[in-house]
Design a protein around this motif. Structure first.
Motif, mmCIF file in Angstrom:
data_model
loop_
_atom_site.group_PDB
_atom_site.id
_atom_site.type_symbol
_atom_site.label_atom_id
_atom_site.label_comp_id
_atom_site.label_asym_id
_atom_site.label_seq_id
_atom_site.Cartn_x
_atom_site.Cartn_y
_atom_site.Cartn_z
ATOM 1 N N ARG A 171 0.840 -1.214 0.000
ATOM 2 C CA ARG A 171 0.000 0.000 0.000
ATOM 3 C C ARG A 171 0.870 1.258 0.000
ATOM 4 O O ARG A 171 0.633 2.193 -0.766
ATOM 5 C CB ARG A 171 -0.888 0.026 1.245
ATOM 6 N N GLU A 172 1.853 1.278 0.896
ATOM 7 C CA GLU A 172 2.723 2.454 1.002
ATOM 8 C C GLU A 172 3.542 2.659 -0.263
ATOM 9 O O GLU A 172 3.708 3.796 -0.730
ATOM 10 C CB GLU A 172 3.639 2.325 2.215
ATOM 11 N N ALA A 173 4.070 1.588 -0.825
ATOM 12 C CA ALA A 173 4.876 1.696 -2.051
ATOM 13 C C ALA A 173 4.031 2.208 -3.212
ATOM 14 O O ALA A 173 4.526 2.954 -4.063
ATOM 15 C CB ALA A 173 5.505 0.351 -2.391
ATOM 16 N N ILE A 174 2.770 1.837 -3.236
ATOM 17 C CA ILE A 174 1.889 2.273 -4.320
ATOM 18 C C ILE A 174 1.539 3.752 -4.175
ATOM 19 O O ILE A 174 1.440 4.471 -5.168
ATOM 20 C CB ILE A 174 0.634 1.382 -4.370
ATOM 21 N N THR A 175 1.377 4.220 -2.944
ATOM 22 C CA THR A 175 0.967 5.622 -2.758
ATOM 23 C C THR A 175 2.029 6.609 -3.220
ATOM 24 O O THR A 175 1.692 7.756 -3.509
ATOM 25 C CB THR A 175 0.605 5.924 -1.285
ATOM 26 N N VAL A 176 3.282 6.192 -3.291
ATOM 27 C CA VAL A 176 4.335 7.120 -3.714
ATOM 28 C C VAL A 176 4.663 6.999 -5.198
ATOM 29 O O VAL A 176 5.565 7.683 -5.679
ATOM 30 C CB VAL A 176 5.619 6.949 -2.859
ATOM 31 N N GLN A 177 3.916 6.187 -5.917
ATOM 32 C CA GLN A 177 4.151 6.059 -7.352
ATOM 33 C C GLN A 177 3.602 7.285 -8.081
ATOM 34 O O GLN A 177 2.590 7.851 -7.674
ATOM 35 C CB GLN A 177 3.490 4.789 -7.909
ATOM 36 N N PRO A 178 4.251 7.703 -9.171
ATOM 37 C CA PRO A 178 3.766 8.883 -9.899
ATOM 38 C C PRO A 178 2.497 8.611 -10.708
ATOM 39 O O PRO A 178 1.854 9.543 -11.167
ATOM 40 C CB PRO A 178 4.937 9.236 -10.820
ATOM 41 N N HIS A 179 2.132 7.353 -10.886
ATOM 42 C CA HIS A 179 0.940 6.997 -11.646
ATOM 43 C C HIS A 179 -0.121 6.459 -10.690
ATOM 44 O O HIS A 179 0.203 5.734 -9.752
ATOM 45 C CB HIS A 179 1.276 5.946 -12.705
ATOM 46 N N PRO A 180 -1.374 6.794 -10.932
ATOM 47 C CA PRO A 180 -2.421 6.329 -10.025
ATOM 48 C C PRO A 180 -2.615 4.813 -10.097
ATOM 49 O O PRO A 180 -2.689 4.240 -11.185
ATOM 50 C CB PRO A 180 -3.674 7.068 -10.484
ATOM 51 N N VAL A 181 -2.671 4.200 -8.925
ATOM 52 C CA VAL A 181 -2.845 2.759 -8.824
ATOM 53 C C VAL A 181 -3.954 2.479 -7.813
ATOM 54 O O VAL A 181 -3.946 3.019 -6.708
ATOM 55 C CB VAL A 181 -1.548 2.050 -8.368
#
Length: 149
Positions: free
Chosen positions: A26-36
């Motif tokens: 969850r945390e790794a996804i929230t910092v991605q530049p693309h919405p996931v």
């Protein structure tokens, strides 16, 4: 206000029994530049049921992240069930695991996993790994775009 439904995003489903690993994803996804968008299931049976419901509704995720070591159904059991199911057979599956055991790697590819990622120990490196998965599947989902680098 924009919602996920009116912009480009990636949908993922994670099956992992470890709450700490669920939170790391969850945390790794929230910092991605693309919405996931990520949907999380804590075991194989619930994850498979969710995938079958998505298939029936024609709302399969773009990619499945799947842990190997889980009780009841292992990731290998889940992967085998997916590859036997005509509604799920083409679902991209990324084994996301701590196992670097060559036998696990061999077995995963024997069962036709799409990719095998050994979770990095350090969070920044794990974020980079998740970013690679996100970028790859954004390119697959939106091949006409050039901004997934």
């Amino acid at each position: 206000m924009h919602t996920l439904s009116d912009r480009r995003y990636l949908s993922m489903l994670l099956i992992d029994d470890n709450p700490d690993d669920q939170e790391l994803v969850r945390e790794a996804i929230t910092v991605q530049p693309h919405p996931v968008q990520v949907e999380i299931h804590p075991d194989g049976p619930r994850g498979l049921n969710a995938l079958r419901a998505h298939a029936a509704a024609r709302t399969l995720p773009d990619v499945l992240l799947l842990d190997i070591r889980m009780p009841v159904l292992t990731g290998f059991d889940v992967l085998a069930a997916i590859r036997r199911d005509p509604d799920l057979v083409n679902l991209p599956v990324v084994m996301l695991t701590t196992s670097g055991d060559p036998e696990d790697l061999r077995r995963a590819f024997e069962l036709n996993t799409t990719a095998y990622v050994i979770k990095a120990q350090a969070f920044p490196a794990f974020v980079t790994q998740v970013g690679g998965v996100v970028r790859t599947w954004m390119q697959v989902k939106y091949p006409e775009s050039r901004d997934w680098a």
